[in-house]
Design a protein around this motif. Structure first.
Motif, PDB file in Angstrom:
ATOM      1  N   GLU A   1      33.803  50.224  16.547  1.00 34.53           N
ATOM      2  CA  GLU A   1      32.593  50.609  15.825  1.00 34.53           C
ATOM      3  C   GLU A   1      31.459  49.600  15.989  1.00 34.53           C
ATOM      4  OE1 GLU A   1      31.774  53.416  14.213  1.00 34.53           O
ATOM      5  OE2 GLU A   1      33.637  54.192  15.045  1.00 34.53           O
ATOM      6  N   VAL A   2      31.784  48.334  16.107  1.00 32.09           N
ATOM      7  CA  VAL A   2      30.744  47.317  16.264  1.00 32.09           C
ATOM      8  C   VAL A   2      29.970  47.555  17.564  1.00 32.09           C
ATOM      9  CG1 VAL A   2      30.286  44.851  16.568  1.00 32.09           C
ATOM     10  CG2 VAL A   2      31.969  45.602  14.883  1.00 32.09           C
ATOM     11  N   LEU A   3      30.698  47.777  18.646  1.00 36.15           N
ATOM     12  CA  LEU A   3      30.054  48.042  19.932  1.00 36.15           C
ATOM     13  C   LEU A   3      29.301  49.370  19.917  1.00 36.15           C
ATOM     14  CD1 LEU A   3      32.827  46.777  22.346  1.00 36.15           C
ATOM     15  CD2 LEU A   3      30.474  45.941  22.308  1.00 36.15           C
TER      16      LEU A   3
ATOM     17  N   ALA B   1      26.047  48.995  18.198  1.00 31.52           N
ATOM     18  CA  ALA B   1      25.107  48.277  19.064  1.00 31.52           C
ATOM     19  C   ALA B   1      24.544  49.215  20.131  1.00 31.52           C
ATOM     20  CB  ALA B   1      25.797  47.075  19.707  1.00 31.52           C
ATOM     21  N   ARG B   2      25.381  50.128  20.623  1.00 25.75           N
ATOM     22  CA  ARG B   2      24.907  51.113  21.603  1.00 25.75           C
ATOM     23  C   ARG B   2      23.912  52.090  20.969  1.00 25.75           C
ATOM     24  NH1 ARG B   2      26.991  50.881  26.444  1.00 25.75           N
ATOM     25  NH2 ARG B   2      29.010  49.861  26.745  1.00 25.75           N
ATOM     26  N   GLU B   3      24.155  52.450  19.738  1.00 21.97           N
ATOM     27  CA  GLU B   3      23.210  53.338  19.048  1.00 21.97           C
ATOM     28  C   GLU B   3      21.841  52.673  18.913  1.00 21.97           C
ATOM     29  OE1 GLU B   3      24.912  54.418  15.324  1.00 21.97           O
ATOM     30  OE2 GLU B   3      26.566  55.556  16.217  1.00 21.97           O
TER      31      GLU B   3
ATOM     32  N   GLY C   1      19.051  42.603  25.189  1.00 19.76           N
ATOM     33  CA  GLY C   1      19.132  43.977  24.713  1.00 19.76           C
ATOM     34  C   GLY C   1      19.502  43.981  23.238  1.00 19.76           C
ATOM     35  N   THR C   2      20.383  44.882  22.853  1.00 18.08           N
ATOM     36  CA  THR C   2      20.818  44.949  21.458  1.00 18.08           C
ATOM     37  C   THR C   2      22.175  44.272  21.237  1.00 18.08           C
ATOM     38  OG1 THR C   2      21.800  47.139  21.794  1.00 18.08           O
ATOM     39  CG2 THR C   2      19.499  47.050  21.033  1.00 18.08           C
ATOM     40  N   GLY C   3      22.595  43.474  22.218  1.00 13.69           N
ATOM     41  CA  GLY C   3      23.783  42.653  22.019  1.00 13.69           C
ATOM     42  C   GLY C   3      25.091  43.233  22.505  1.00 13.69           C
ATOM     43  N   VAL C   4      25.060  44.330  23.244  1.00 17.54           N
ATOM     44  CA  VAL C   4      26.315  44.919  23.735  1.00 17.54           C
ATOM     45  C   VAL C   4      27.024  43.949  24.677  1.00 17.54           C
ATOM     46  CG1 VAL C   4      27.356  46.800  25.059  1.00 17.54           C
ATOM     47  CG2 VAL C   4      25.523  47.293  23.436  1.00 17.54           C
TER      48      VAL C   4
ATOM     49  N   ALA D   1      26.194  39.980  13.343  1.00 15.80           N
ATOM     50  CA  ALA D   1      26.621  39.982  11.940  1.00 15.80           C
ATOM     51  C   ALA D   1      27.762  40.967  11.728  1.00 15.80           C
ATOM     52  CB  ALA D   1      25.435  40.327  11.034  1.00 15.80           C
ATOM     53  N   ASP D   2      27.670  42.139  12.346  1.00 15.73           N
ATOM     54  CA  ASP D   2      28.753  43.129  12.261  1.00 15.73           C
ATOM     55  C   ASP D   2      30.064  42.551  12.787  1.00 15.73           C
ATOM     56  OD1 ASP D   2      27.094  45.038  11.209  1.00 15.73           O
ATOM     57  OD2 ASP D   2      26.899  46.211  13.055  1.00 15.73           O
ATOM     58  N   GLU D   3      29.940  41.761  13.841  1.00 14.98           N
ATOM     59  CA  GLU D   3      31.118  41.178  14.490  1.00 14.98           C
ATOM     60  C   GLU D   3      31.663  39.984  13.719  1.00 14.98           C
ATOM     61  OE1 GLU D   3      33.588  40.736  18.218  1.00 14.98           O
ATOM     62  OE2 GLU D   3      32.706  42.312  16.994  1.00 14.98           O
ATOM     63  N   GLY D   4      30.849  39.425  12.815  1.00 14.30           N
ATOM     64  CA  GLY D   4      31.259  38.226  12.099  1.00 14.30           C
ATOM     65  C   GLY D   4      31.130  36.970  12.940  1.00 14.30           C
TER      66      GLY D   4
END
Length: 210
Positions: free
Chosen positions: A20-22, A25-27, A63-66, A99-102
């Motif tokens: 879900e974290v990835l 990030a894709r969204e 990018g958005t961190g993917v 942050a989502d990934e911790g």
């Protein structure tokens, strides 16, 4: 591409899946018009980061961190990723992914600005891995800077090295395809590098600095 070969590519891309974290990030990437690495490229980046024990890595094009997440997942717990992007909005989105990934704040250094202005200020031979995943127009200059930044035994990775399956077709001679094709040739012929072109995702050109 034969049906069997196409099926094999899809199977390889979906081999690990994404959490879900990835996916979030894709969204964000879709919302901001970014084109992140595909899952196969990302998985390869994680493996490369782990294999080289990358404690210091540079990413050109946040990018958005993917791709950042994939790199961080392969890096050791004390590894630091320096990631460069011109767009502040991209860094904002990437920080949401971190942050989502911790991810601890001390593990990432986000720099907003033109990569060609930032890269010369980074230390020669100080990095274990450099990923080039930014505008193709300036990618040849990014690659040259990346080689300078890498230590001996460090890994260069260039995302999008097959450029929508256009690079392999000699009849495709648009400016972007020609630039990406030329990057491959230069990396292949550079005596400082030991290269390979992986067909993961949209193509991942990799090389180890001798």
């Amino acid at each position: 591409m034969s049906t069997d070969k196409a099926n094999s590519w899809v199977y390889a891309e979906e081999f690990l899946g994404e959490d879900e974290v990835l996916l979030r990030a894709r969204e964000r990437a879709a919302q901001l018009g970014c084109a992140p690495v595909q899952p196969g490229e990302g998985a390869a980046l994680s493996v490369l980061a782990a294999a080289v024990g990358a404690k210091a890595a540079v990413e050109i094009g946040t990018g958005t961190g993917v791709s950042s997440l994939y790199l961080l997942r392969g890096m050791p717990a004390d590894g630091v990723l320096t990631t460069i992007d011109l767009e502040v909005e991209h860094h904002r989105a990437a920080k949401e992914a971190f942050a989502d990934e911790g991810v601890r704040p001390t593990r990432t250094r986000t720099i907003s600005g033109r990569a060609l202005d930032v890269l010369p200020r980074l230390t020669d031979g100080a990095y274990d891995l450099v990923l080039v995943d930014a505008d193709k127009e300036n990618a040849p200059a990014y690659v040259e800077q990346a080689v300078r930044l890498l230590r001996a035994g460090g890994v260069l990775a260039v995302a999008g090295a097959l450029w929508h399956d256009r690079v392999a077709d000699p009849a495709r001679r648009d400016e972007t395809t020609t630039t990406v094709r030329e990057i491959g040739r230069k990396v292949r012929d550079d005596d400082r590098l030991l290269p390979a072109l992986l067909p993961a995702g949209d193509g991942l050109l990799v090389a180890v600095k001798r």
